[in-house]
Write an enzyme that holds these catalytic residues in place. Sequence first.
Site, mmCIF file in Angstrom:
data_model
loop_
_atom_site.group_PDB
_atom_site.id
_atom_site.type_symbol
_atom_site.label_atom_id
_atom_site.label_comp_id
_atom_site.label_asym_id
_atom_site.label_seq_id
_atom_site.Cartn_x
_atom_site.Cartn_y
_atom_site.Cartn_z
ATOM 1 N N TYR A 143 38.671 79.136 19.094
ATOM 2 C CA TYR A 143 38.759 77.994 18.185
ATOM 3 C C TYR A 143 39.112 78.439 16.758
ATOM 4 O O TYR A 143 39.647 77.654 15.976
ATOM 5 C CB TYR A 143 37.435 77.216 18.135
ATOM 6 C CG TYR A 143 37.075 76.494 19.428
ATOM 7 C CD1 TYR A 143 37.967 76.430 20.496
ATOM 8 C CD2 TYR A 143 35.855 75.870 19.571
ATOM 9 C CE1 TYR A 143 37.640 75.781 21.670
ATOM 10 C CE2 TYR A 143 35.516 75.206 20.744
ATOM 11 C CZ TYR A 143 36.416 75.168 21.792
ATOM 12 O OH TYR A 143 36.085 74.524 22.948
ATOM 13 N N LYS A 192 33.974 85.957 31.073
ATOM 14 C CA LYS A 192 35.054 85.981 32.064
ATOM 15 C C LYS A 192 35.591 87.414 32.051
ATOM 16 O O LYS A 192 36.771 87.669 31.772
ATOM 17 C CB LYS A 192 36.117 84.935 31.668
ATOM 18 C CG LYS A 192 37.170 84.683 32.697
ATOM 19 C CD LYS A 192 36.688 83.922 33.908
ATOM 20 C CE LYS A 192 37.818 83.760 34.927
ATOM 21 N NZ LYS A 192 37.353 83.313 36.238
ATOM 22 N N ASP A 224 33.221 80.379 35.405
ATOM 23 C CA ASP A 224 33.529 79.392 36.448
ATOM 24 C C ASP A 224 32.360 79.265 37.425
ATOM 25 O O ASP A 224 31.987 78.171 37.853
ATOM 26 C CB ASP A 224 34.840 79.736 37.175
ATOM 27 C CG ASP A 224 35.000 81.216 37.445
ATOM 28 O OD1 ASP A 224 34.253 82.036 36.854
ATOM 29 O OD2 ASP A 224 35.849 81.587 38.269
ATOM 30 N N ASP A 248 30.861 75.450 24.480
ATOM 31 C CA ASP A 248 31.208 74.062 24.198
ATOM 32 C C ASP A 248 31.181 73.270 25.503
ATOM 33 O O ASP A 248 30.570 72.196 25.611
ATOM 34 C CB ASP A 248 32.618 74.046 23.572
ATOM 35 C CG ASP A 248 32.993 72.695 23.005
ATOM 36 O OD1 ASP A 248 32.124 71.813 22.966
ATOM 37 O OD2 ASP A 248 34.162 72.525 22.606
ATOM 38 N N ASP A 252 27.795 70.816 27.235
ATOM 39 C CA ASP A 252 27.969 69.397 27.601
ATOM 40 C C ASP A 252 27.615 69.177 29.067
ATOM 41 O O ASP A 252 27.006 68.173 29.430
ATOM 42 C CB ASP A 252 29.421 68.945 27.355
ATOM 43 C CG ASP A 252 29.604 68.404 25.946
ATOM 44 O OD1 ASP A 252 28.704 68.632 25.112
ATOM 45 O OD2 ASP A 252 30.641 67.767 25.685
#
Length: 359
Positions: A143, A192, A224, A248, A252
Amino acid sequence: MTNKKKIAVIAGDGIGPEVVAEAIKVIRKSEELFGYQFELEHGLFGGIAIDERGTPLPDDTLAMCQSADAVLLGAVGGPKWDNNPKELRPETGLLGIRKALGLFSNIRPAVVFDCLIDASTIKREVLQGTDLIVVRELTGGIYFGEKFRREGANGQEAVDTCVYSVMEVERIVRQAFEIALKRGKKLASVDKANVLETSRLWRETVNRIAADYPGVELEHVLVDNCAMQLLRRPTSFDVIVTENMFGDILSDEAAMLTGSIGMLSSASLGEGSLGLYEPVHGSAPDIASKGIANPIATILSVALMFRLSFGWEDAAAAIEKAVKNVLDAGHRTGDIATENETAIGTSAMGDLIVAAMTK
Ligand code: NAD
């Protein structure tokens, strides 16, 4: 350690002032029960600050936050300011305050209350007992990396760069280990590492720091797989630590396990004990000024503040227990009431929680 703390209160817009008013009642009750003392200072922030001062984050509000022991924030934003230029948008103030206070981690608990379990879309037997925290890195990663467009062999290309330094990984991972140490002593580090170099550095750093925390059980989970396991075995997680973009998304996902946005608290922390505490939800303009917003997310944010910034576990636990007891007794605001339940208003819910608080 002093038992006196200064809290900067920035209520903001929409339902912000309504839910913050209830959180203040809980702060005052904690004074009465546990002998702590709080000096509350109020500042303008967000849309209301744009209207009254021409900027979302006035200098005096920022100075007030910088000199406080913790910041309590309601919510900012609303349709009135949606089309403003960037520097006159409430969210710009949020980014500004996080940066100025050096807040690099975002902490979001996801606790499933037994009596609300049917509000979730996940099966009761999978959810029962879920009590986890997602610790998300907030100021690095893709980001914030360099972004640009260029002409490639097949036409226009877009590039987003993901950068992490050892220092950035180390400080958040230590924070997560410390939080795990005070809870269930389990840490899941999510990356990852099978494909990303930043993730390999992340994993190496986590393994090195783990040596300082032999009492914490560490597992590495690929992002994942973590997305799947959160839905399959949420109760097996205690603390999850991860980088910005993965956090992020996963925070959620974890939030949705609990069913209602009106219940979710959060903390943003930096190097010292100063933290910013706020509900996960926004300013909910659709229900603002109606007195029906759920104040529990903000009230639970106060419990987080007491625990993480002040180390006052007694008062934190008293708030959490009071919330549980009030819910167990069947009291609900509109967002968490089923068809057969009568909803109560924001201030009635705050009063019930205050009344249920005991030493
Ligand atoms: P929102 O969280 O404000 O509302 C989403 C839905 O949840 C709405 O239907 C709302 O009524 C409901 N809701 C939210 N909090 C509730 C509560 N405590 N009790 C009962 N119901 C609740 O999200 P949105 O509608 O996407 O955004 C509204 C405004 O808030 C926007 O301007 C957005 O930019 C801003 N926002 C601010 C923050 C923040 O201050 N940190 C976070 C998210 C959104």
